[in-house]
Structure formats: structure tokens, C-alpha cells
Write a protein that holds these residues in place. Structure first.
Motif, mmCIF file in Angstrom:
data_model
loop_
_atom_site.group_PDB
_atom_site.id
_atom_site.type_symbol
_atom_site.label_atom_id
_atom_site.label_comp_id
_atom_site.label_asym_id
_atom_site.label_seq_id
_atom_site.Cartn_x
_atom_site.Cartn_y
_atom_site.Cartn_z
ATOM 1 N N GLY A 115 79.701 16.135 34.567
ATOM 2 C CA GLY A 115 78.804 16.883 33.989
ATOM 3 C C GLY A 115 79.408 18.179 33.497
ATOM 4 O O GLY A 115 78.714 19.430 33.272
ATOM 5 N N LEU A 116 80.736 18.232 33.764
ATOM 6 C CA LEU A 116 81.566 19.386 33.146
ATOM 7 C C LEU A 116 81.072 20.669 33.740
ATOM 8 O O LEU A 116 80.583 21.822 33.066
ATOM 9 N N ALA A 117 81.209 20.968 35.249
ATOM 10 C CA ALA A 117 80.915 22.093 36.176
ATOM 11 C C ALA A 117 79.382 22.141 36.010
ATOM 12 O O ALA A 117 79.048 23.176 36.457
ATOM 13 N N GLY A 118 78.722 21.283 35.949
ATOM 14 C CA GLY A 118 77.421 21.154 36.051
ATOM 15 C C GLY A 118 76.508 21.629 34.846
ATOM 16 O O GLY A 118 75.354 21.774 34.738
ATOM 17 N N LEU A 119 77.045 21.894 33.538
ATOM 18 C CA LEU A 119 76.731 22.020 32.403
ATOM 19 C C LEU A 119 75.574 21.110 31.655
ATOM 20 O O LEU A 119 74.543 21.129 31.052
ATOM 21 N N LEU A 120 76.010 19.849 32.302
ATOM 22 C CA LEU A 120 75.219 18.454 31.741
ATOM 23 C C LEU A 120 74.918 17.879 33.057
ATOM 24 O O LEU A 120 75.619 17.773 33.997
ATOM 25 N N ASP A 121 73.433 17.576 32.820
ATOM 26 C CA ASP A 121 72.930 16.920 33.962
ATOM 27 C C ASP A 121 73.152 15.420 33.768
ATOM 28 O O ASP A 121 72.065 14.844 33.356
ATOM 29 N N VAL A 122 74.058 14.640 34.104
ATOM 30 C CA VAL A 122 74.547 13.209 33.980
ATOM 31 C C VAL A 122 73.753 12.897 35.291
ATOM 32 O O VAL A 122 73.618 11.521 35.254
ATOM 33 N N ALA A 123 73.526 13.209 36.322
ATOM 34 C CA ALA A 123 73.171 12.726 37.627
ATOM 35 C C ALA A 123 71.751 12.353 37.426
ATOM 36 O O ALA A 123 71.323 10.955 37.957
ATOM 37 N N THR A 124 70.593 12.970 36.781
ATOM 38 C CA THR A 124 69.594 12.535 36.547
ATOM 39 C C THR A 124 69.318 11.100 35.622
ATOM 40 O O THR A 124 68.490 10.371 35.909
ATOM 41 N N SER A 125 70.435 11.140 34.648
ATOM 42 C CA SER A 125 70.285 9.901 33.749
ATOM 43 C C SER A 125 70.930 8.729 34.745
ATOM 44 O O SER A 125 70.503 7.554 34.447
ATOM 45 N N ALA A 126 71.642 9.094 35.723
ATOM 46 C CA ALA A 126 72.269 7.715 36.426
ATOM 47 C C ALA A 126 71.107 7.742 37.548
ATOM 48 O O ALA A 126 71.487 6.727 38.299
ATOM 49 N N GLY A 127 69.946 8.112 37.669
ATOM 50 C CA GLY A 127 69.029 7.892 38.637
ATOM 51 C C GLY A 127 68.935 8.664 39.720
ATOM 52 O O GLY A 127 68.326 8.206 40.832
ATOM 53 N N LEU A 128 69.466 9.851 39.964
ATOM 54 C CA LEU A 128 69.878 10.632 41.095
ATOM 55 C C LEU A 128 68.624 11.701 40.802
ATOM 56 O O LEU A 128 68.934 12.720 40.131
ATOM 57 N N ARG A 129 67.649 11.577 41.635
ATOM 58 C CA ARG A 129 66.450 12.384 41.322
ATOM 59 C C ARG A 129 66.771 13.769 41.944
ATOM 60 O O ARG A 129 67.478 13.771 42.890
ATOM 61 N N LYS A 130 66.600 14.786 41.212
ATOM 62 C CA LYS A 130 66.601 16.304 41.539
ATOM 63 C C LYS A 130 65.454 16.680 42.830
ATOM 64 O O LYS A 130 64.365 16.280 42.544
ATOM 65 N N HIS A 131 66.019 17.397 43.877
ATOM 66 C CA HIS A 131 65.077 17.909 44.729
ATOM 67 C C HIS A 131 65.416 19.444 44.789
ATOM 68 O O HIS A 131 66.547 19.877 44.189
ATOM 69 N N ASN A 132 64.332 20.050 45.375
ATOM 70 C CA ASN A 132 64.477 21.803 45.445
ATOM 71 C C ASN A 132 64.219 21.915 46.966
ATOM 72 O O ASN A 132 62.879 22.402 47.167
ATOM 73 N N GLU A 133 64.933 21.880 47.894
ATOM 74 C CA GLU A 133 64.628 22.083 49.313
ATOM 75 C C GLU A 133 65.417 23.341 49.692
ATOM 76 O O GLU A 133 66.547 23.653 49.338
ATOM 77 N N ASP A 134 64.613 24.396 50.327
ATOM 78 C CA ASP A 134 65.217 25.426 50.969
ATOM 79 C C ASP A 134 64.834 25.744 52.398
ATOM 80 O O ASP A 134 64.203 24.969 53.154
ATOM 81 N N LEU A 135 65.433 26.840 52.809
ATOM 82 C CA LEU A 135 65.227 27.011 54.295
ATOM 83 C C LEU A 135 63.891 27.231 54.813
ATOM 84 O O LEU A 135 63.683 26.779 55.881
ATOM 85 N N GLY A 136 63.067 27.724 53.845
ATOM 86 C CA GLY A 136 61.458 27.953 54.348
ATOM 87 C C GLY A 136 60.656 26.431 54.293
ATOM 88 O O GLY A 136 60.004 26.571 55.332
#
Length: 307
Positions: A115-136
Motif C-alpha cells: 500500500g505504499l507506506a499506507g497511502l493505499l488501503d489494500v488490506a481492506t480489499s483483501a478482507g482484513l477488516r479495520k479495527h480501532n482499539e485503544d488503551l481505554g
């Protein structure tokens, strides 16, 4: 890295002082609302944040959205989102969610390379769902209560638990470890403007609505945080997947029966002109429900309770 360590210590100390001052001030202004005992202070801070947003952040975000090409905005959002996957992965592992942790780590590896240092989100197209987990969320997973609602200066809605977790989240943000201070600060400002630009339409609708914006934002934030800690979104996603699999099985069974020439049984319909069958003389009169078979209870709401 020496300057980075110093600024990190200053940032942590400044946050501790800010939180301590806010709690001291808010302790003098309690209300009867158990989720918002510091409402008077929080409303004052909300007014301050709103003034800063109207006079500074919103105009800059509006100009950014109107002038910057959409593909550049997408690239900026993807770049910083890719860095957040690292900390999200660490929190997934801390919550013993190994599969999701590997998923987020895989997202970072794939987007950082293909994804060129993260500029492209190819992982989502590959089926890897994004999460947003934090310390809280991690603290909430391990039973730490959220505590009262707290409106922080500039940073916005939070709770006591999430405020205590902020220094850890800042340390876990890979961008804060960049040694070049001007570059690091420029990136922090760019990310803030990009995030504000992404919610311009929603904020405009909220401003036009005739309601208490403070209460709307507070209640929405608390419900969303509780949902994230309790993973109700994931439970809903799993339920939808199971239902989808059931539907697919039913379709395959129907197709198989049709190929074998088996027709789906039809429900016999009673001729409207034919007289209804007479009930036996000794039959008991019909009732809405039998004594041992009461009506099904109404469905219970699945709303998440705030921890």
C-alpha cells in the motif's frame, strides 16, 4: 530521540496537570446526573471547544476539504490510519483477542508494503477488516469502570478512564516517535484537520438541529464507547454472518430439491364458500393462549450499558 523523550515527559506532565485541574474545578460543580456529575464544568469546556472549532479548526478543515483533491485526502487518512493499526493490534493482544490482533498486524504489514507506506488501503480489499482499539477500551475490557463523563480542552469528549489512558495512547501512536519535531508537529496538525474535515457534514447537520448539542454529543459518545468496550458491534457482525450462512444453506437446499424434481409443499387453502368444520361438542372453547403456553415475551433491547 532525546528531544522526543523530553517532549513525551512534558506532554504526560501537562496532561496530568490538566486532568487534575479539571477534576478540581469540576468537583465544585456537581449535578444529580450520575454519568455527568461534572456537567457545569463540562458545559463550560464544551463552549470553549466550540468557540475554538468555529473560529479556527472548522474554517481550516472546510478549506482543506474544498481545495485538497479527494485522492490526497484519502491518502492522508489511510496513512495515519495505517499507523494506528499497530497500536490497535497491541491492544487486541492485551485483550486476548489473538485473531483480531493478527488481523491488525497483517493490515499494517500489507498496507506498509503493497500500500505504499499506507497511502493505499489494500488490506481492506483483501478482507482484513479495520479495527480501532485503544488503551481505554483495554482497561474497560479488564473491568476498569469508565467513571464520569469528562469534556477535555481541545481534545473533546472523554471519561475519567479514557483520560487516564491518553498518555498511553499517545505513546502508542507511532507518529509521536518521529524525531524531526517540525515534521512531527506538522503531521499532528494535518491529521487533526483531516479528521475534522471528515465529519464536516455531520457537524453541520448537528448545528442545524434544534436540540441540546452538548447532551447529544455526551450521550452519543458514552453509548459508542460502551459499545466498543462490550464489542456489541462485533456481536452484531457475527449474528449477521451466521444469518447469511443460514440463508445460503436454505438456498442450496431449495436448488437441490428443484433439481430432483421435488416441489415445495404448498399450504392447503380452505375454500371460502365451504362451511367451516364443526367443532366437537365436547371440545373446550378456544382461547388466545393455553395456560401452560403463555405468549412470547416482547424482545429486549440490545443497547449496551455503559461500564
Amino acid at each position: 530521540m532525546k528531544y522526543n523523550n523530553k517532549t513525551a515527559r512534558y506532554r504526560t506532565s501537562g496532561l496530568a496537570l490538566a486532568v487534575g485541574a479539571s477534576l478540581l474545578l469540576s468537583g465544585c460543580a456537581t449535578t444529580n446526573n450520575p454519568t455527568d456529575p461534572f456537567e457545569k464544568f463540562n458545559r463550560a469546556m464544551f463552549t470553549f471547544n466550540d468557540a475554538v472549532d468555529r473560529n479556527a479548526l472548522k474554517p481550516v478543515a472546510t478549506a482543506y476539504k474544498e481545495v485538497t483533491p479527494s485522492f490526497v485526502q484519502t491518502g492522508v487518512n489511510n496513512f495515519f490510519g495505517n499507523l494506528s493499526d499497530l497500536w490497535s493490534s497491541a491492544n487486541q493482544f492485551a485483550q486476548f483477542k489473538g485473531r483480531d490482533g493478527l488481523n491488525d498486524l497483517g493490515r499494517f504489514a500489507m498496507n506498509s508494503t503493497l500500500g505504499l507506506a499506507g497511502l493505499l488501503d489494500v488490506a481492506t480489499s483483501a478482507g482484513l477488516r479495520k479495527h480501532n482499539e485503544d488503551l481505554g477500551q483495554t482497561l474497560g475490557y479488564w473491568g476498569v469502570p469508565s467513571g464520569p463523563y469528562l469534556m477535555l480542552p481541545i481534545l473533546g469528549p472523554s471519561t475519567v478512564r479514557d483520560t487516564v489512558a491518553l498518555p498511553g495512547d499517545w505513546w502508542g501512536d507511532a507518529w509521536t516517535h518521529v524525531d524531526n519535531i517540525p515534521l512531527r508537529n506538522s503531521g499532528i496538525l494535518l491529521r487533526a484537520v483531516d479528521q475534522r474535515a471528515s465529519v464536516l457534514d455531520a457537524s453541520n447537520l448537528l448545528e442545524d438541529a434544534a436540540l441540546d448539542r452538548y447532551e447529544f454529543i455526551r450521550d452519543g459518545y458514552l453509548q459508542r464507547r460502551a459499545s466498543k468496550v462490550l464489542d456489541t458491534d462485533k456481536a452484531q457482525e457475527r449474528s449477521e454472518k451466521v444469518q447469511g450462512q443460514i440463508d445460503k444453506v436454505q438456498e442450496k437446499v431449495t436448488e437441490r430439491l428443484e433439481k430432483l424434481g421435488v416441489k415445495k409443499p404448498e399450504t392447503p387453502s380452505q375454500d371460502a364458500d365451504a362451511p367451516a368444520a364443526a367443532a366437537p361438542a365436547d371440545a373446550a372453547p378456544a382461547t388466545d393462549s393455553a395456560p401452560n403456553n403463555p405468549p412470547a415475551p416482547a424482545p429486549v433491547s440490545s443497547g449496551a450499558a455503559t461500564k
